[in-house]
Design a protein around this motif. Structure first.
Motif, PDB file in Angstrom:
ATOM      1  N   MET A   1       0.846  -1.199   0.000  1.00 49.65           N
ATOM      2  CA  MET A   1       0.000   0.000   0.000  1.00 49.65           C
ATOM      3  C   MET A   1       0.880   1.248   0.000  1.00 49.65           C
ATOM      4  N   TYR A   2       0.389   2.255  -0.678  1.00 50.62           N
ATOM      5  CA  TYR A   2       1.183   3.477  -0.843  1.00 50.62           C
ATOM      6  C   TYR A   2       0.355   4.629  -0.265  1.00 50.62           C
ATOM      7  N   LYS A   3       0.818   5.129   0.886  1.00 52.16           N
ATOM      8  CA  LYS A   3      -0.001   6.056   1.662  1.00 52.16           C
ATOM      9  C   LYS A   3       0.077   7.495   1.152  1.00 52.16           C
ATOM     10  N   ILE A   4      -1.053   8.164   1.185  1.00 49.67           N
ATOM     11  CA  ILE A   4      -1.100   9.584   0.819  1.00 49.67           C
ATOM     12  C   ILE A   4      -0.766  10.387   2.064  1.00 49.67           C
ATOM     13  N   ILE A   5       0.263  11.254   1.988  1.00 49.10           N
ATOM     14  CA  ILE A   5       0.623  12.011   3.182  1.00 49.10           C
ATOM     15  C   ILE A   5       0.334  13.509   3.050  1.00 49.10           C
ATOM     16  N   ARG A   6      -0.044  13.938   1.854  1.00 43.76           N
ATOM     17  CA  ARG A   6      -0.388  15.349   1.688  1.00 43.76           C
ATOM     18  C   ARG A   6      -1.367  15.455   0.542  1.00 43.76           C
ATOM     19  N   LYS A   7      -2.295  16.374   0.667  1.00 43.02           N
ATOM     20  CA  LYS A   7      -3.244  16.582  -0.414  1.00 43.02           C
ATOM     21  C   LYS A   7      -3.541  18.058  -0.526  1.00 43.02           C
ATOM     22  N   GLU A   8      -3.592  18.560  -1.746  1.00 40.90           N
ATOM     23  CA  GLU A   8      -3.957  19.963  -1.958  1.00 40.90           C
ATOM     24  C   GLU A   8      -4.932  20.040  -3.110  1.00 40.90           C
ATOM     25  N   VAL A   9      -5.860  20.977  -2.984  1.00 38.47           N
ATOM     26  CA  VAL A   9      -6.752  21.235  -4.100  1.00 38.47           C
ATOM     27  C   VAL A   9      -6.181  22.453  -4.824  1.00 38.47           C
ATOM     28  N   LEU A  10      -5.669  22.244  -6.025  1.00 41.57           N
ATOM     29  CA  LEU A  10      -4.992  23.343  -6.732  1.00 41.57           C
ATOM     30  C   LEU A  10      -5.988  24.228  -7.460  1.00 41.57           C
ATOM     31  N   ALA A  11      -7.021  23.598  -7.963  1.00 40.49           N
ATOM     32  CA  ALA A  11      -8.087  24.294  -8.686  1.00 40.49           C
ATOM     33  C   ALA A  11      -9.290  23.391  -8.525  1.00 40.49           C
ATOM     34  N   PRO A  12     -10.495  23.861  -8.855  1.00 40.59           N
ATOM     35  CA  PRO A  12     -11.677  23.049  -8.545  1.00 40.59           C
ATOM     36  C   PRO A  12     -11.574  21.579  -8.965  1.00 40.59           C
ATOM     37  N   THR A  13     -11.028  21.254 -10.115  1.00 40.57           N
ATOM     38  CA  THR A  13     -10.956  19.835 -10.489  1.00 40.57           C
ATOM     39  C   THR A  13      -9.514  19.371 -10.609  1.00 40.57           C
ATOM     40  N   MET A  14      -8.606  20.111  -9.985  1.00 44.84           N
ATOM     41  CA  MET A  14      -7.192  19.767 -10.103  1.00 44.84           C
ATOM     42  C   MET A  14      -6.625  19.542  -8.713  1.00 44.84           C
ATOM     43  N   LYS A  15      -6.107  18.340  -8.478  1.00 51.31           N
ATOM     44  CA  LYS A  15      -5.624  18.025  -7.142  1.00 51.31           C
ATOM     45  C   LYS A  15      -4.172  17.590  -7.163  1.00 51.31           C
ATOM     46  N   LEU A  16      -3.574  17.718  -6.002  1.00 47.91           N
ATOM     47  CA  LEU A  16      -2.196  17.274  -5.825  1.00 47.91           C
ATOM     48  C   LEU A  16      -2.175  16.297  -4.666  1.00 47.91           C
ATOM     49  N   ILE A  17      -1.473  15.176  -4.842  1.00 48.24           N
ATOM     50  CA  ILE A  17      -1.250  14.295  -3.694  1.00 48.24           C
ATOM     51  C   ILE A  17       0.239  13.933  -3.622  1.00 48.24           C
ATOM     52  N   GLU A  18       0.705  13.822  -2.372  1.00 52.27           N
ATOM     53  CA  GLU A  18       2.068  13.350  -2.169  1.00 52.27           C
ATOM     54  C   GLU A  18       1.951  11.949  -1.569  1.00 52.27           C
ATOM     55  N   VAL A  19       2.654  10.997  -2.165  1.00 54.13           N
ATOM     56  CA  VAL A  19       2.468   9.598  -1.808  1.00 54.13           C
ATOM     57  C   VAL A  19       3.794   8.982  -1.379  1.00 54.13           C
ATOM     58  N   GLU A  20       3.742   8.129  -0.370  1.00 59.38           N
ATOM     59  CA  GLU A  20       4.952   7.407   0.061  1.00 59.38           C
ATOM     60  C   GLU A  20       5.289   6.313  -0.939  1.00 59.38           C
ATOM     61  N   ALA A  21       6.458   6.402  -1.537  1.00 58.32           N
ATOM     62  CA  ALA A  21       6.902   5.376  -2.494  1.00 58.32           C
ATOM     63  C   ALA A  21       8.417   5.471  -2.590  1.00 58.32           C
ATOM     64  N   PRO A  22       9.090   5.023  -1.523  1.00 62.39           N
ATOM     65  CA  PRO A  22      10.534   5.271  -1.417  1.00 62.39           C
ATOM     66  C   PRO A  22      11.352   4.741  -2.599  1.00 62.39           C
ATOM     67  N   GLU A  23      10.978   3.543  -3.108  1.00 65.70           N
ATOM     68  CA  GLU A  23      11.812   2.983  -4.172  1.00 65.70           C
ATOM     69  C   GLU A  23      11.639   3.744  -5.476  1.00 65.70           C
ATOM     70  N   ILE A  24      10.454   4.259  -5.705  1.00 59.80           N
ATOM     71  CA  ILE A  24      10.244   5.066  -6.908  1.00 59.80           C
ATOM     72  C   ILE A  24      10.933   6.419  -6.728  1.00 59.80           C
ATOM     73  N   ALA A  25      10.762   7.008  -5.544  1.00 59.30           N
ATOM     74  CA  ALA A  25      11.367   8.324  -5.274  1.00 59.30           C
ATOM     75  C   ALA A  25      12.881   8.283  -5.444  1.00 59.30           C
ATOM     76  N   ALA A  26      13.479   7.149  -5.143  1.00 56.18           N
ATOM     77  CA  ALA A  26      14.933   7.041  -5.228  1.00 56.18           C
ATOM     78  C   ALA A  26      15.431   7.084  -6.669  1.00 56.18           C
TER      79      ALA A  26
END
Ligand SMILES: Cc1cc2nc3c(=O)[nH]c(=O)nc-3n(C[C@H](O)[C@H](O)[C@H](O)COP(=O)(O)OP(=O)(O)OC[C@H]3O[C@@H](n4cnc5c(N)ncnc54)[C@H](O)[C@@H]3O)c2cc1C
Ligand code: SF4
Ligand code: FES
Lengths: 461, 284
Positions: B1-26
């Motif tokens: 499972m890949y946890k969401i640790i941050r979420k922002e609404v950038l515009a009404p239908t545009m969102k941002l999420i930050e997800v834990e995925a250490p091996e991809i991030a590396a």
């Protein structure tokens, strides 16, 4: 008791009924069927059947235990050589392997070895035993790809005492068994059970892990793996290179089957992945993949055609699959080859143009080469075309590991029978080495490589 | 499972999420994408990695809610997790050795453009960025883009902010003014990328576009993502997603992108529980 000339028949779902569902076609023997069929085995002193088995299953030995109703012993014997018997019993081309050599088959139908194998394996699954994990006492080995080759190598290595991690690109293990071969031929719950068995033995599975992307083979070595087995399969779909192949409605067999099997598009919209199937579907090709695609299209409600450029005798598909496809109403346009796919102004398929073929002199593969008959073009209205003319090896690993050499066909070069590649400590086997072949050959390669890896690591110590 | 640790609404239908995925991030580099699946019944959908933090082991995804799956993703909150996440996929974009680059982003394409602009900037290029949207409230990442560019130009279709018109109007002006641009990167809706490709062709400037084909596996095994580039069939997931814009057959791409439109409507109606309100409920 005189020998019965024919195999004990396999109970099956009726053809009319089964084309409306995705549940398994062959229902499996009852205990009485299995006992009757086991009686047909002569328990030869010099059993010829064995030489046809790529993983050397002790065939008469396990059949003998069935006769004596020692089923758990039959399981042990089977599993001593074959980690995935419930799968092999369902999908192996027995007619060109063990059963081809069976002496009974000289005058009569051979012993139904595959059916007995399946029955024993299913009996074992039904008792739902937990497997004791094997203690890891030796080094770490990475297995890339959780298809039959990788799963077999992993299971054998775990049994030898290695700590094994399997890296799989997809979200589910099984390779072609899970994304390619349909539910009605190989229920996914069976694949899951066989994989669980390997997990219980002690293999670790890392899913969603693309070796070559998430990490390269060199990085796996840097992480402490001492040897690597590559079993990444032949997952690159071939297209024909004819006009119209990019139209909407043209699928590679891989895409079509992955959408339906792995992503369960046949249960859309409950499952969210769509597949578009119109009134009439043409599948191009004559192998197992083509039969699976054609029978899947039927079950999704389409009229289904196979277009194949050679004759029936040359079709590489298992006999049983061709037989089942015909029974279900798949129509065969043999000795024909597509030359163009025709689309409408929306860019969607509306028809296919084919040309009739005749057989000329044999080619390199020993099969007679099909040649176009001039002026014999014909057109059929269709909504979808599924291209099932074969797969090439997946290039991701060789591309990211330049010291693993490949042939001009993209298969990995192996230096010996055991699958040693041109890179020290890296072994390969299955479709990535042979090109698209069979489940059991992939398993055989996994077994050999496991033995060789054990030898290699033991000698290093 | 890949946890969401941050979420922002950038515009009404545009969102941002930050997800834990250490091996991809590396391993991820600008231009790479991931494929996610929310749950057992979900589709596999690709998203470009908008940003990453190797130390924290997270990646940032920005998406526009267009279909069922992106809407579902938009309803997830911090603490929720994705069932599957695989990557980094695709070829990354080479950013070394450029002197002057124009980056053009349209709509949610701006999210995909941002990491590239930033990478060019960090690699020492002069970066001129153009971003556009239908209207002011849909503009995103303005501060971030400002920081990653030498100059930032903004256009809105309705004139509510910046230039009244299309990003291509500004692109043309810049190409007229700067004869030493060595690369244009255009990411956004297909018609926008097509227009940028045509325009840069006139000025004989190389133009890279990033294609958003429909995908299944993302590793080259299905061919569903095939596109025609320079008359040849390419797989977006392994040969791309970035291609030479002058070579791409955009009309073919547009046709392929709408193939499942009817299915999309059906999947959204499927949730009878909420009266078929396009999957805006949390019942599943
Ligand atoms: C539709 C279909 C029907 C078939 N029917 C039969 C049949 O009836 N009988 C029979 O004997 N054979 C059949 N075959 C052939 C048989 O399935 C294959 O020969 C066999 O599966 C090959 O096994 P493998 O382990 O080499 O590769 P695969 O089964 O292809 O497994 C390879 C695995 O590696 C993974 N992988 C690939 N690249 C990477 C990477 N870079 N990193 C991590 N993981 C990776 C893949 O996702 C996959 O799970 C059929 C094939 C198809 C497609
Ligand atoms: S060859 Fe046939 S009869 Fe002889 S042992 Fe094998 S299965 Fe039995
Ligand atoms: S998504 Fe399947 S080949 Fe690209």
């Amino acid at each position: 008791m005189p020998l019965k000339p024919t195999k004990t028949p396999m109970p099956e779902q009726d053809a009319k009924e089964r084309i409306t569902n995705f549940t398994e076609v062959a229902l499996g023997y009852t205990e009485a069927d299995a006992l009757a069929e086991a009686e047909r085995c002569l328990d030869c002193k010099n059993p010829l059947c064995k030489q046809g088995c790529p993983v050397e299953v002790p065939i008469p030995e396990f059949i003998r235990e069935i006769k004596q109703q020692n089923y758990s012993e039959a399981v042990n014997i089977l599993k001593s050589k074959n980690n995935l018997p419930a799968i092999c019993g369902r999908v192996c081309p027995q007619e060109s392997q063990c059963e081809q050599y069976c002496v009974v088959g000289k005058k009569n139908e051979p012993v139904g070895i595959g059916r007995l194998e399946r029955w024993v394996a299913d009996w074992d699954m039904a008792r739902d035993m937990q497997t004791e994990p094997v203690k890891a006492t030796k080094g770490r080995v990475a297995v890339v790809g959780a298809g039959p080759a990788g799963l077999t190598a992993a299971a054998d290595l775990v049994r030898m005492g290695y700590k094994v991690t399997i890296f799989e690109a997809f979200h589910e293990p099984g390779g072609v068994l899970i994304y390619g071969i349909p539910e009605f031929r190989l229920p996914k719950k069976i694949v899951k059970r066989e994989v669980d068995y390997i997990r219980q033995l002690g293999a670790e599975l890392k899913l969603n892990y693309v070796v070559g992307k998430t990490k390269t083979i060199d990085e796996l070595f840097a992480d402490g793996y001492e040897a690597v087995f590559v079993g990444t399969g032949a997952g690159l779909p071939k297209f024909m290179g004819i006009p119209g192949e990019n139209l909407n409605g043209v699928y590679s067999a891989n895409e079509f089957l992955t959408r339906v099997n792995l992503m369960k598009a046949y249960r859309f919209p409950e499952y969210k992945t769509p597949v578009q199937v119109g009134k009439r579907v043409v599948v191009v090709g004559g192998g197992n993949v083509a039969m699976d695609a054609a029978r899947t299209a039927l079950r999704l409600g389409a009229e289904s055609y196979i277009v194949y450029r050679r004759a029936e005798e040359q079709m590489p598909a298992r006999l049983e699959e061709v037989h089942h496809a015909k029974e279900e109403g798949v129509q065969f346009k043999l000795l024909n080859n597509p030359i163009e796919i025709i689309g409408d102004d929306k860019g969607e398929v509306v028809a296919i143009k084919c040309i009739a073929m005749e057989l000329g002199a044999p080619d390199e593969s020993g099969r007679r080469r099909p040649i176009e008959k001039a002026g014999s073009e014909w057109i059929m209205e269709v909504d979808n075309v599924v291209i099932a003319i074969g797969n090439s090896p997946n290039p991701l690993i060789p591309k990211s590991t330049p010291d693993i050499e490949t042939t001009k066909w993209g298969t990995i070069v192996t230096k010996d029978e055991d699958g040693l590649t041109t890179k020290d400590g890296v072994y390969a086997g299955g479709d990535i080495v042979t090109g698209a072949a069979t489940v059991i050959e992939a398993m055989g390669a996994g077994k050999k490589a496991a033995r060789a890896i054990d030898k290699y690591l033991s000698s290093k110590k | 499972m890949y946890k969401i640790i941050r979420k922002e609404v950038l515009a009404p239908t545009m969102k941002l999420i930050e997800v834990e995925a250490p091996e991809i991030a590396a391993k991820v580099l600008p231009g790479n994408f991931i494929i996610f699946r929310i749950d057992e019944k979900g589709e596999r959908v690709p998203l470009t990695v908008a940003d990453f933090d190797r130390n924290k082991g997270t990646i940032t995804l920005i998406f526009q809610e267009v279909g069922y799956t992106t809407k579902h993703l938009g309803r997830l909150e911090v603490g929720d997790a994705l069932l599957d996440l695989v990557g980094p996929l695709g070829e990354h974009l080479p950013v070394e050795g450029y002197k002057k680059v124009i980056c053009v982003g349209g709509g949610s394409g701006t999210a995909l453009l941002y990491p590239k602009a930033k990478a060019f900037h960090e690699a020492g290029a002069e970066v001129l960025t153009i971003t556009g949207a239908r209207t002011q409230e849909l503009l995103i990442l303005i501060d971030e883009l400002k920081a990653a560019s030498n100059e930032l130009f903004i256009a809105t279709d309705d004139g509510s902010f910046g230039h009244h018109g299309f990003v291509t109007d500004i692109l043309q002006e810049l190409l007229e003014k700067h004869k030493d641009v060595d690369e244009v990167v255009a990411i956004g809706p297909v018609p926008m990328m097509k227009a940028c490709a045509e325009l840069t062709k006139k000025y004989n400037v190389h133009c890279v576009v990033s294609l958003n084909s429909i995908m299944v596996d993302g590793t080259g095994m299905c061919g569903g993502c095939r596109v025609i580039v320079g008359g040849e069939t390419k797989f977006t997931c392994v040969d791309g997603p970035a291609f030479d814009g002058h070579q791409v057959d955009f009309d073919d791409l547009m046709r392929r992108l709408v193939y499942y439109r009817e299915h999309e409507a059906r999947v959204q109606e499927h949730h009878e529980c909420c009266g078929g309100k396009g999957g805006d409920c949390k019942c599943h």
